[in-house]
Write a protein that holds these residues in place. Structure first.
Motif, PDB file in Angstrom:
ATOM      1  N   PRO A   1       2.138   5.036  -8.522  1.00  0.00           N
ATOM      2  CA  PRO A   1       3.384   4.503  -7.698  1.00  0.00           C
ATOM      3  C   PRO A   1       4.729   5.448  -8.639  1.00  0.00           C
ATOM      4  O   PRO A   1       5.608   4.597  -7.588  1.00  0.00           O
ATOM      5  CB  PRO A   1       3.882   2.655  -8.294  1.00  0.00           C
ATOM      6  CG  PRO A   1       2.421   2.753  -8.321  1.00  0.00           C
ATOM      7  CD  PRO A   1       1.991   3.868  -8.700  1.00  0.00           C
ATOM      8  N   GLN A   2       4.993   4.976  -9.735  1.00  0.00           N
ATOM      9  CA  GLN A   2       6.269   5.706  -9.985  1.00  0.00           C
ATOM     10  C   GLN A   2       6.928   7.308  -9.720  1.00  0.00           C
ATOM     11  O   GLN A   2       7.744   7.903  -9.518  1.00  0.00           O
ATOM     12  CB  GLN A   2       6.383   5.900 -12.001  1.00  0.00           C
ATOM     13  CG  GLN A   2       5.136   6.457 -12.803  1.00  0.00           C
ATOM     14  CD  GLN A   2       3.857   5.530 -12.922  1.00  0.00           C
ATOM     15  OE1 GLN A   2       3.695   4.706 -11.659  1.00  0.00           O
ATOM     16  NE2 GLN A   2       2.979   6.502 -13.655  1.00  0.00           N
ATOM     17  N   LEU A   3       5.584   7.361  -9.301  1.00  0.00           N
ATOM     18  CA  LEU A   3       5.467   9.483  -8.557  1.00  0.00           C
ATOM     19  C   LEU A   3       5.578   9.479  -7.021  1.00  0.00           C
ATOM     20  O   LEU A   3       6.298  10.267  -6.714  1.00  0.00           O
ATOM     21  CB  LEU A   3       4.488   9.983  -9.248  1.00  0.00           C
ATOM     22  CG  LEU A   3       4.357  10.647 -10.427  1.00  0.00           C
ATOM     23  CD1 LEU A   3       3.008  10.393 -10.593  1.00  0.00           C
ATOM     24  CD2 LEU A   3       5.271  10.969 -11.176  1.00  0.00           C
ATOM     25  N   ARG A   4       5.496   8.364  -6.431  1.00  0.00           N
ATOM     26  CA  ARG A   4       6.026   8.297  -5.326  1.00  0.00           C
ATOM     27  C   ARG A   4       7.326   7.990  -4.464  1.00  0.00           C
ATOM     28  O   ARG A   4       7.380   8.485  -2.692  1.00  0.00           O
ATOM     29  CB  ARG A   4       6.022   6.792  -4.442  1.00  0.00           C
ATOM     30  CG  ARG A   4       3.732   6.983  -4.457  1.00  0.00           C
ATOM     31  CD  ARG A   4       3.287   6.017  -3.952  1.00  0.00           C
ATOM     32  NE  ARG A   4       1.512   5.918  -4.009  1.00  0.00           N
ATOM     33  CZ  ARG A   4       0.605   5.480  -3.240  1.00  0.00           C
ATOM     34  NH1 ARG A   4       1.399   5.137  -2.124  1.00  0.00           N
ATOM     35  NH2 ARG A   4      -0.697   5.679  -3.638  1.00  0.00           N
ATOM     36  N   ARG A   5       8.320   7.856  -5.329  1.00  0.00           N
ATOM     37  CA  ARG A   5       9.844   7.771  -4.955  1.00  0.00           C
ATOM     38  C   ARG A   5       9.799   7.083  -3.747  1.00  0.00           C
ATOM     39  O   ARG A   5      10.675   7.136  -3.083  1.00  0.00           O
ATOM     40  CB  ARG A   5      10.557   9.259  -4.190  1.00  0.00           C
ATOM     41  CG  ARG A   5      10.306   9.600  -5.182  1.00  0.00           C
ATOM     42  CD  ARG A   5      11.583  10.869  -5.884  1.00  0.00           C
ATOM     43  NE  ARG A   5      12.836  11.352  -5.308  1.00  0.00           N
ATOM     44  CZ  ARG A   5      13.573  12.105  -5.588  1.00  0.00           C
ATOM     45  NH1 ARG A   5      12.348  12.408  -4.865  1.00  0.00           N
ATOM     46  NH2 ARG A   5      14.333  12.156  -4.450  1.00  0.00           N
TER      47      ARG A   5
ATOM     48  N   SER B   1       1.047  -1.400  -0.412  1.00  0.00           N
ATOM     49  CA  SER B   1      -0.126  -0.038   0.360  1.00  0.00           C
ATOM     50  C   SER B   1       0.850   0.933  -0.190  1.00  0.00           C
ATOM     51  O   SER B   1       0.596   1.983  -0.509  1.00  0.00           O
ATOM     52  CB  SER B   1      -1.182   0.245   1.026  1.00  0.00           C
ATOM     53  OG  SER B   1      -1.804  -1.396   0.873  1.00  0.00           O
ATOM     54  N   LEU B   2       2.280   1.421   1.140  1.00  0.00           N
ATOM     55  CA  LEU B   2       3.338   2.352   0.809  1.00  0.00           C
ATOM     56  C   LEU B   2       3.726   2.421  -0.346  1.00  0.00           C
ATOM     57  O   LEU B   2       3.695   3.144  -0.956  1.00  0.00           O
ATOM     58  CB  LEU B   2       4.182   1.943   1.713  1.00  0.00           C
ATOM     59  CG  LEU B   2       3.560   2.085   3.336  1.00  0.00           C
ATOM     60  CD1 LEU B   2       5.258   1.650   4.536  1.00  0.00           C
ATOM     61  CD2 LEU B   2       3.470   4.097   3.655  1.00  0.00           C
ATOM     62  N   ALA B   3       3.492   1.386  -1.643  1.00  0.00           N
ATOM     63  CA  ALA B   3       4.341   1.437  -2.923  1.00  0.00           C
ATOM     64  C   ALA B   3       3.794   1.851  -3.809  1.00  0.00           C
ATOM     65  O   ALA B   3       3.407   2.176  -4.776  1.00  0.00           O
ATOM     66  CB  ALA B   3       5.529   0.011  -2.853  1.00  0.00           C
ATOM     67  N   GLY B   4       2.397   2.114  -3.979  1.00  0.00           N
ATOM     68  CA  GLY B   4       1.218   1.728  -4.674  1.00  0.00           C
ATOM     69  C   GLY B   4       0.949   0.297  -5.655  1.00  0.00           C
ATOM     70  O   GLY B   4       0.121   0.773  -6.108  1.00  0.00           O
ATOM     71  N   LEU B   5       1.060  -0.267  -4.883  1.00  0.00           N
ATOM     72  CA  LEU B   5       1.077  -1.593  -5.500  1.00  0.00           C
ATOM     73  C   LEU B   5      -0.340  -1.663  -5.240  1.00  0.00           C
ATOM     74  O   LEU B   5      -1.058  -2.776  -6.129  1.00  0.00           O
ATOM     75  CB  LEU B   5       2.311  -2.487  -4.696  1.00  0.00           C
ATOM     76  CG  LEU B   5       3.535  -1.627  -5.738  1.00  0.00           C
ATOM     77  CD1 LEU B   5       4.538  -3.234  -5.118  1.00  0.00           C
ATOM     78  CD2 LEU B   5       3.784  -1.481  -7.504  1.00  0.00           C
ATOM     79  N   VAL B   6      -1.217  -1.694  -4.226  1.00  0.00           N
ATOM     80  CA  VAL B   6      -2.126  -2.122  -4.104  1.00  0.00           C
ATOM     81  C   VAL B   6      -2.896  -0.672  -3.115  1.00  0.00           C
ATOM     82  O   VAL B   6      -2.540  -0.335  -3.101  1.00  0.00           O
ATOM     83  CB  VAL B   6      -1.701  -3.479  -2.900  1.00  0.00           C
ATOM     84  CG1 VAL B   6      -3.235  -3.263  -1.755  1.00  0.00           C
ATOM     85  CG2 VAL B   6      -1.536  -4.626  -2.781  1.00  0.00           C
ATOM     86  N   ALA B   7      -4.619  -0.737  -3.818  1.00  0.00           N
ATOM     87  CA  ALA B   7      -5.499   0.326  -2.751  1.00  0.00           C
ATOM     88  C   ALA B   7      -6.024   0.126  -1.919  1.00  0.00           C
ATOM     89  O   ALA B   7      -7.008  -1.354  -1.552  1.00  0.00           O
ATOM     90  CB  ALA B   7      -5.443   0.904  -4.239  1.00  0.00           C
TER      91      ALA B   7
END
Length: 291
Positions: free
Chosen positions: A77-81, A47-53
């Motif tokens: 995800p690609q904008l989350r650093r 969830s932190l990585a943006g791979l799961v909503a």
């Protein structure tokens, strides 16, 4: 700072349950998510990585909104650093070591960072080799270097050393700790290895069935204790501390943390990561290094 308050419905072998976590993570902190399989640790990491909503809640990093369940806002995800280091390395088999690292560079980033990471990780002699020619430990070093090549704000480690032998695991743990401190990276790790958690973490967050039940330093979470009587157990040295004229040695014995007193002579031959035998001698514990 990361401010996380998320909810998500999950399924486990025991049935359906809700992941419901509220957590604050300070800049540069190294925390570990610990608990039984199926407690929601990896879902929290993804969830932190943006791979799961998540189903609801919010994730904010230094004031920036990464997820907001009320407005539907989700930062890709690609904008989350955030760099995610997978258990299975996830290296591109058709690319060289250098190619894998270059692929991770952010747009406009200087390629000098690749040279710096190759030198720091000792990858110079293998930078033109393909992943299938590398050992497990070498692949893991490449995976770590690639995660750092993206200049992340947040490093996410999902049981990163579980498939490695003990000696390689200890070396890479040292490497992760050195690089995390060098770059001042906020790091969140999932691990079931108590010695690894004890060695790397500043804070341990225990998840049970989707909820945080404990959090604190490794010493607070894994309180030391030992019995009495005759015994002979194999263990691993987690820490050595001076206590007046003697030394307090913290050991991992099986799945338990044990704290024993050692003489100066015993402690002089020990260091973190050593395998030892803990034995009784005239009702006193004795530590013997395993060679």
């Amino acid at each position: 700072m990361i401010e996380l308050d998320i909810q998500k419905k999950l399924l486990s072998a025991q049935g359906e349950f809700n992941l419901d976590v509220q957590l604050r993570i300070e800049q540069g902190e190294f925390i570990t998510l610990f608990g039984e399989s199926g407690a929601g640790k990896t879902t929290l990491l993804r969830s932190l990585a943006g791979l799961v909503a998540p189903d609801g809640g919010s994730i904010r990093v230094n004031g920036d909104v990464w997820f907001d369940g009320k407005t539907g806002a989700t930062l890709p995800p690609q904008l989350r650093r955030a760099s995610y280091m997978f258990q299975d390395y996830a290296l591109f088999p058709n690319m060289s070591v250098r190619g894998n690292l270059e692929f991770a560079l952010r747009p406009g980033a200087k390629r000098q960072r690749i040279d710096e990471l190759i030198e720091m990780m000792g990858l110079g002699e293998m930078q033109q080799r393909k992943p299938d020619t590398l050992s497990g430990g070498q692949k893991q070093r490449v995976a770590l270097a690639r995660a750092l090549a993206a200049e992340p704000r947040l490093l996410l480690l999902d049981e990163p050393f579980s498939a490695l032998d003990h000696a390689t695991r200890v070396r890479l743990q040292d490497e992760v700790l050195r690089l995390q401190r060098h770059y001042g990276l906020t790091t969140v790790m999932v691990s079931h290895d108590i010695s690894e958690v004890y060695k790397l973490s500043q804070r341990v967050v225990v998840l049970e069935h989707g909820r945080i039940t404990q959090q604190g330093s490794p010493a607070e979470i894994f309180r030391a204790g030992s019995g009495s009587g005759k015994f002979s157990f194999a263990g691993e040295v987690l820490a050595i501390e001076t206590a007046d004229v003697v030394f307090a040695v913290t050991l991992l014995v099986g799945n338990q943390i044990v704290r024993v007193i050692a003489t100066a002579d015993e402690a002089a031959h020990l260091q973190q990561g050593d395998r030892v035998m803990l034995m009784s001698k005239a009702f006193n514990p004795v530590l013997v290094a395993v060679t």
